[in-house]
Design a protein around this motif. Structure first.
Motif, PDB file in Angstrom:
ATOM      1  N   UNK A 180      -5.552 -11.482  -9.553  1.00 17.21           N
ATOM      2  CA  UNK A 180      -4.955 -12.122  -8.374  1.00 17.21           C
ATOM      3  C   UNK A 180      -4.517 -11.041  -7.398  1.00 17.21           C
ATOM      4  N   UNK A 181      -4.762 -11.278  -6.108  1.00 20.44           N
ATOM      5  CA  UNK A 181      -4.329 -10.354  -5.067  1.00 20.44           C
ATOM      6  C   UNK A 181      -3.291 -11.038  -4.196  1.00 20.44           C
ATOM      7  N   UNK A 182      -2.124 -10.416  -4.071  1.00 18.98           N
ATOM      8  CA  UNK A 182      -1.028 -10.949  -3.269  1.00 18.98           C
ATOM      9  C   UNK A 182      -0.925 -10.168  -1.967  1.00 18.98           C
ATOM     10  N   UNK A 183      -0.724 -10.879  -0.859  1.00 18.23           N
ATOM     11  CA  UNK A 183      -0.451 -10.241   0.431  1.00 18.23           C
ATOM     12  C   UNK A 183       1.019 -10.470   0.756  1.00 18.23           C
ATOM     13  N   UNK A 184       1.768  -9.378   0.863  1.00 21.20           N
ATOM     14  CA  UNK A 184       3.201  -9.432   1.145  1.00 21.20           C
ATOM     15  C   UNK A 184       3.516  -8.553   2.345  1.00 21.20           C
ATOM     16  N   UNK A 185       4.750  -8.653   2.828  1.00 18.48           N
ATOM     17  CA  UNK A 185       5.152  -7.846   3.986  1.00 18.48           C
ATOM     18  C   UNK A 185       6.365  -6.966   3.708  1.00 18.48           C
ATOM     19  N   UNK A 186       6.961  -7.091   2.524  1.00 22.57           N
ATOM     20  CA  UNK A 186       8.206  -6.383   2.252  1.00 22.57           C
ATOM     21  C   UNK A 186       8.249  -5.874   0.823  1.00 22.57           C
ATOM     22  N   UNK A 220       7.207  -5.188  12.201  1.00 20.49           N
ATOM     23  CA  UNK A 220       8.040  -4.159  12.816  1.00 20.49           C
ATOM     24  C   UNK A 220       9.338  -3.945  12.033  1.00 20.49           C
ATOM     25  N   UNK A 221       9.829  -4.985  11.372  1.00 20.81           N
ATOM     26  CA  UNK A 221      11.085  -4.863  10.637  1.00 20.81           C
ATOM     27  C   UNK A 221      10.905  -4.312   9.229  1.00 20.81           C
ATOM     28  N   UNK A 222       9.663  -4.259   8.730  1.00 20.99           N
ATOM     29  CA  UNK A 222       9.438  -3.737   7.376  1.00 20.99           C
ATOM     30  C   UNK A 222       8.581  -2.475   7.358  1.00 20.99           C
ATOM     31  N   UNK A 223       8.138  -2.018   8.511  1.00 21.34           N
ATOM     32  CA  UNK A 223       7.164  -0.927   8.573  1.00 21.34           C
ATOM     33  C   UNK A 223       7.653   0.384   7.964  1.00 21.34           C
ATOM     34  N   UNK A 224       8.970   0.598   7.919  1.00 25.94           N
ATOM     35  CA  UNK A 224       9.504   1.855   7.406  1.00 25.94           C
ATOM     36  C   UNK A 224       9.881   1.795   5.933  1.00 25.94           C
ATOM     37  N   UNK A 225       9.610   0.684   5.289  1.00 23.46           N
ATOM     38  CA  UNK A 225       9.931   0.572   3.870  1.00 23.46           C
ATOM     39  C   UNK A 225       8.973   1.406   3.025  1.00 23.46           C
ATOM     40  N   UNK A 226       9.429   1.751   1.847  1.00 25.70           N
ATOM     41  CA  UNK A 226       8.612   2.512   0.901  1.00 25.70           C
ATOM     42  C   UNK A 226       7.805   1.529   0.063  1.00 25.70           C
ATOM     43  N   UNK A 227       6.515   1.451   0.333  1.00 25.27           N
ATOM     44  CA  UNK A 227       5.655   0.490  -0.353  1.00 25.27           C
ATOM     45  C   UNK A 227       4.927   1.115  -1.538  1.00 25.27           C
ATOM     46  N   UNK A 277       3.439   1.565  -4.918  1.00 26.34           N
ATOM     47  CA  UNK A 277       2.955   0.537  -5.828  1.00 26.34           C
ATOM     48  C   UNK A 277       1.980  -0.419  -5.170  1.00 26.34           C
ATOM     49  N   UNK A 278       2.020  -0.491  -3.825  1.00 24.74           N
ATOM     50  CA  UNK A 278       1.043  -1.328  -3.109  1.00 24.74           C
ATOM     51  C   UNK A 278      -0.322  -0.643  -3.140  1.00 24.74           C
ATOM     52  N   UNK A 279      -1.370  -1.434  -3.237  1.00 26.79           N
ATOM     53  CA  UNK A 279      -2.724  -0.869  -3.303  1.00 26.79           C
ATOM     54  C   UNK A 279      -3.294  -0.554  -1.933  1.00 26.79           C
ATOM     55  N   UNK A 280      -2.716  -1.136  -0.879  1.00 30.32           N
ATOM     56  CA  UNK A 280      -3.123  -0.846   0.503  1.00 30.32           C
ATOM     57  C   UNK A 280      -2.036  -1.368   1.420  1.00 30.32           C
ATOM     58  N   UNK A 281      -2.013  -0.848   2.637  1.00 32.70           N
ATOM     59  CA  UNK A 281      -1.004  -1.270   3.611  1.00 32.70           C
ATOM     60  C   UNK A 281      -1.643  -1.357   4.986  1.00 32.70           C
ATOM     61  N   UNK A 282      -1.383  -2.465   5.695  1.00 32.05           N
ATOM     62  CA  UNK A 282      -1.983  -2.709   7.004  1.00 32.05           C
ATOM     63  C   UNK A 282      -0.906  -3.161   8.001  1.00 32.05           C
ATOM     64  N   UNK A 283      -1.063  -2.823   9.286  1.00 34.36           N
ATOM     65  CA  UNK A 283      -0.133  -3.347  10.300  1.00 34.36           C
ATOM     66  C   UNK A 283      -0.305  -4.853  10.496  1.00 34.36           C
ATOM     67  N   UNK A 284      -1.498  -5.359  10.221  1.00 33.15           N
ATOM     68  CA  UNK A 284      -1.785  -6.790  10.173  1.00 33.15           C
ATOM     69  C   UNK A 284      -3.155  -6.940   9.536  1.00 33.15           C
TER      70      UNK A 284
END
Length: 345
Positions: free
Chosen positions: A283-289, A309-316, A318-325
């Motif tokens: 299963x692949x989950x898409x989250x923002x925080x 914009x409110x979560x962009x500076x968090x330390x992700x 463990x995430x397999x990828x990160x996108x602005x959208x």
């Protein structure tokens, strides 16, 4: 039902990178006899014609990993050979059982709408901690929403630290657990209605969301939405943003009301896997925080981030990828992310 069709199976695992063709009449999803008909490059250029291909990784099936398979019915349009995660043509097994979206921040950049709805609620009921009307500014709410999941837990956390408030609902600050719960429930109900009013004013889904949902649906991959927000609020939001048909076609929908513990607790994703009949590791989950990321990883699922914009500076981490959208992000790309992700323990 048997259909006359030609199944192209392009496999980079073959030394000659050839395309193999089953031209026998066979039931949907079966391979039959295989013969070489051309190069992989030619097939991808002329047969796929720029369309996204269904792919699966790993070493399952007699063709091994890295397989791309498309069924081309005689005289018909191209359609994917895989169906709801079952084996495609008997050659391989889909590496993705389900695509699961959070709602707030992922489908809709909604946090400021929630903040405004809370402040309108506090004003309407004259909610005061001490002599000061409660008002959550943008900077504070960014921290709050990335610390505590769910609306009622947010207010309970805030009041526990700043003192339970007076209001038009309770002239004196509520002291019993029952009165405190009554206050929280009443504020949340009114806030939910104000949030719906803001959605009606013209909110739109974030880039790429609808396209990914439609692509997953066409490939037979199960779709789900798991949100920590109140169910009535999420139903209204999704019906307006996805459209009634897309919402009703979801294979699973869970809101904060459906589980005892909110994110970062993994309960909501564990329940989703059970309802979907899906392997959490597929299963692949898409989250923002970070809160959502922790919940997904805690359920043993792969997670990618579509930050705001409110979560962009968090330390992700463990995430397999990160996108602005998700604009321009294809499902093929996300499947590759799942294929390359380490096992979540």
């Amino acid at each position: 039902m048997a259909t006359s069709s030609r199944l192209l199976v392009a496999s980079r695992t073959f030394a000659d990178s050839r395309v193999h063709d089953s031209s026998a009449t066979s039931p949907r999803g079966s391979v039959g006899r295989v013969r070489v008909v051309g190069s992989l490059a030619t097939a991808e250029k002329n047969v796929l014609a720029g369309r996204p291909s269904w792919s699966c990784g790993g070493g399952s099936g007699f063709l091994g990993g890295g397989v791309k398979a498309l069924r081309i019915p005689v005289g018909g349009k191209v359609e994917f050979a895989a169906a709801k995660g079952r084996r495609a043509g008997g050659c391989c097994e889909a590496s993705l059982d389900a695509l699961i979206f959070d709602c707030d921040g992922v489908i809709l950049e909604s946090e400021d709408l929630h903040r405004r709805a809370y402040n309108l609620t506090f004003e309407h009921f004259n909610v005061k901690c001490g002599s000061k009307l409660v008002d959550w500014d943008t900077e504070f709410y960014d921290v709050l929403q990335n610390t505590i999941g769910g609306g009622k837990p947010k207010m309970r956390w805030y009041f526990a630290r700043n003192g339970w408030p007076t209001s038009s609902l309770f002239e004196t600050a509520p002291e019993s657990e029952a009165d405190q719960s009554t206050l929280i429930d009443s504020l949340q109900d009114w806030k939910t209605e104000k949030y719906k009013d803001l959605i009606r004013s013209g909110a739109e889904p974030r880039p790429g969301v609808l396209e990914l949902m439609d692509e997953a649906r066409s490939m037979g991959i199960k779709l789900a939405v798991c949100s920590a927000a109140t169910k009535s609020s999420v139903v209204f939001c999704l019906t307006n943003l996805l459209g009634k048909e897309r919402f009703e076609q979801l294979d699973c929908f869970l809101a904060g009301d459906d589980v005892k513990n909110k994110k970062p607790d993994p309960s909501i994703y564990k329940v989703a896997a059970e309802k979907l009949g899906a392997n959490p590791g597929r299963c692949l989950v898409v989250e923002d925080s970070v809160i959502g990321l922790q919940a997904a990883l805690g359920a043993g699922m792969t997670c990618v981030i579509s930050y705001t914009s409110s979560t962009s500076k968090q330390d992700f981490a463990g995430a397999s990828a990160s996108y602005p959208n998700l604009g321009g992000v294809s499902l093929t790309e996300l499947i590759k992310v799942v294929d390359s992700a380490p096992a979540v323990l």
